[in-house]
Enzyme design. Structure first.
Site, PDB file in Angstrom:
ATOM      1  N   GLU A 206      35.517 -15.931 -69.799  1.00  9.04           N
ATOM      2  CA  GLU A 206      36.925 -15.649 -70.034  1.00  9.04           C
ATOM      3  C   GLU A 206      37.290 -15.791 -71.509  1.00  9.04           C
ATOM      4  O   GLU A 206      36.787 -16.681 -72.199  1.00  9.04           O
ATOM      5  CB  GLU A 206      37.809 -16.604 -69.231  1.00  9.04           C
ATOM      6  CG  GLU A 206      37.709 -16.391 -67.746  1.00  9.04           C
ATOM      7  CD  GLU A 206      38.793 -17.103 -66.973  1.00  9.04           C
ATOM      8  OE1 GLU A 206      38.994 -16.736 -65.810  1.00  9.04           O
ATOM      9  OE2 GLU A 206      39.434 -18.011 -67.525  1.00  9.04           O
ATOM     10  N   HIS A 399      35.893 -30.792 -61.172  1.00  8.63           N
ATOM     11  CA  HIS A 399      35.347 -29.669 -61.943  1.00  8.63           C
ATOM     12  C   HIS A 399      36.197 -28.410 -61.844  1.00  8.63           C
ATOM     13  O   HIS A 399      35.941 -27.439 -62.549  1.00  8.63           O
ATOM     14  CB  HIS A 399      33.907 -29.360 -61.517  1.00  8.63           C
ATOM     15  CG  HIS A 399      33.776 -28.452 -60.321  1.00  8.63           C
ATOM     16  ND1 HIS A 399      34.369 -28.712 -59.115  1.00  8.63           N
ATOM     17  CD2 HIS A 399      33.114 -27.281 -60.160  1.00  8.63           C
ATOM     18  CE1 HIS A 399      34.062 -27.747 -58.249  1.00  8.63           C
ATOM     19  NE2 HIS A 399      33.310 -26.870 -58.849  1.00  8.63           N
TER      20      HIS A 399
END
Length: 517
Positions: A206, A399
């Site tokens: 990203e 996470h």
């Protein structure tokens, strides 16, 4: 999950008392809203983990936990080999050493806005993604073993990375005591052409922008500046790691029975750490860890190459690279004395606090960057390890990218086209994602998410702060949009004007020492 079944210790800490065969309690970290969103199976699986031999302290559950194979995803458990402790392939996960890396760029968001479409196309052509995707690198047997021993260091030696990256990768970019000879030929064959590829599922690369900072001093130490672009990569050990996990789960089921271990669930297959199967799994798992570290270093190299074509003066620096499917040998204080433990983190991130000797000098005074990835269209965060994290969870944190539905349930509910259209509408009508009252708006946004095919621009965020709950529309999109072949070969992704060419194939036919650069 019904909070009434648990004992509440404080606003975000819950306890399940040991009953039956449980050797330790279960400790869950979540606010009440997140806890209610968790499946009851999480508590059941965490309680089962608490029955395993040699477990120390508690069976811990992170805020983004969901039902997994054997261990819950978001589970943490430490085992003492001197007390008959075990190692479990299910406690590590199939995608061994799956993790996240974030790179700062110093590039203003406005500059990326002007080239975002060409940039997304260039990244899509350069970095293969999708099920079974293959890249430009082919490894022969000698190079495969060198990679499995060398990790990110091997990638840098081959010219796919920068030496300065290594101190910003956990373990210095290489897991010690890796044993390639314990990795099957099938696992190696699956990985032969998968280096430098993203894979499928919720893996992604990203382009993000820092949107909000909650701790200015820590943000400065990390090089995070509001309005500047960062690159975040989420990927792991690809087919090799999955093959190792699958093979050893079968072996551990036999080993557990041979060792006389009565397991409450066959998916908890494990082996004593000191056993022959346990030693072989640890050697193979560390080799897979090196595979994942090398893969993310190569992906970072490719991303740098593309970005520097558009922004030649950009200083693209690695903030940190940390895994969240691992078993690490660590020394922790337990009841006032140091003990060497095998800490399983499945869908959980190591989070060392300030002063920890494993941290690079530049970060030691602040603490370890903890990279929390969101799902498509939701916020990501950069956190920092706290001094009390060791005592609370063996220095572990969540996470991100948690799942509210199974993959199959998500694909029944949403189509890939629907999710892409919704993300595009969000981008056009509401540049900042709406946040529910219990979520904090995060500081980065993504223009392009590459996770199987080119998608429409998606709103996304990353910073330091509380974790957003992560429903998994991303999982639905990723499953529904998987292409039949490598997406970088999609003829619709024509080269944008001025974009760099895709990388040519490269065969690594010799060990690193003999390889020409």
């Amino acid at each position: 999950m019904d909070p009434a079944r648990l004992t509440r210790l404080d606003e975000v800490t819950w306890r399940i008392e040991p009953t039956g065969a449980m050797r330790v309690p279960v400790i869950l970290y979540a606010d009440e809203a997140l806890l209610r969103d968790m499946d009851d199976k999480v508590a059941e699986q965490a309680s089962n983990v608490a029955t395993l031999p040699g477990i120390v302290g508690a069976s811990y559950v992170m805020p983004d936990a969901h039902w997994g194979y054997g261990f819950p995803i978001g589970g943490v458990a430490a085992f003492d080999p001197e007390q008959g402790g075990v190692v479990s392939a299910g406690g590590v996960g199939f995608d061994i050493s799956c993790g996240v890396r974030t790179m700062t760029t110093g590039i203003p968001r406005a500059a990326v806005e002007r080239v975002k479409d060409a940039l997304a196309d260039s990244l899509a052509r350069t970095i293969p993604a999708g099920v079974g995707s293959e890249g430009a690198i082919t490894l022969d047997p000698a190079a495969m073993d060198a990679m499995l021993c060398g990790g990110a260091r091997w990638a840098v030696e081959q010219g796919w990375g920068e030496p300065a990256d290594l101190e910003r990768i956990e373990e210095g970019g290489r897991a010690e005591e890796a044993r390639p000879e314990f990795v099957s030929g099938r696992a190696k064959e699956r990985q032969r052409r998968e280096m430098g590829t993203l894979g499928s599922g919720n893996h992604y690369l990203e382009i993000q922008a820092v949107e909000e900072v909650f701790d200015p001093a820590t943000a400065r130490a990390f090089g995070l500046v509001p309005g500047e672009v960062v690159v975040t990569i989420h990927c792991g050990s690809r087919g090799l790691g999955h093959q190792i996990g699958s093979e050893f789960l079968k072996e551990m089921a036999v080993a557990a029975a041979a060792a006389g271990l009565a397991l409450p669930d066959r998916e908890l297959a494990c082996a004593p750490i000191a056993s022959e199967v346990g030693r072989r799994y640890l050697g193979a798992m560390r080799a897979a860890t090196n595979c994942a570290l090398a893969n993310r270093e190569i992906l970072g190299h490719y991303a740098r190459r593309v970005l520097r074509h558009f922004f030649p003066q950009a200083e693209i620096r690695l903030l940190f690279d940390v895994s969240h499917n691992t078993c690490k040998v660590e020394t922790h204080q337990v009841k006032g004395r140091p003990r060497t433990l095998f800490v399983h983190r499945k869908g959980a991130t190591r989070a060392f606090g300030p002063g920890h000797p494993a941290l690079p000098a530049a970060l030691r005074a602040v603490g370890q960057p903890v990279l929390i990835g969101g799902s498509m269209g939701t916020g990501s965060y950069v956190l920092v390890g706290a001094p009390e994290s060791e005592a609370r969870s063996f220095a572990s944190a969540c996470h991100g990218a948690g799942r509210a539905l199974s993959r199959h349930a998500a694909t029944r509910r949403w189509s890939g086209r629907q999710v892409v259209d919704e993300r595009a509408a969000c981008w056009c009508a509401a540049p900042r994602c709406a946040a529910s009252p219990r979520r904090r708006r995060a500081p980065t946004r993504t223009w392009a998410r590459w996770c199987g095919r080119r998608s429409a621009p998606a709103s996304r965020a990353a910073s330091r702060g509380s974790l957003p709950s992560s429903a998994s529309r991303a999982e639905a999109a990723d499953e529904a949009m998987r292409p039949g072949g490598s997406p970088h070969r999609d003829p619709r992704l024509a080269a944008a004007p001025g974009a760099p060419p895709a990388l040519p194939p490269r065969s690594v036919a010799r060990p690193p020492a003999a390889q020409e650069h």
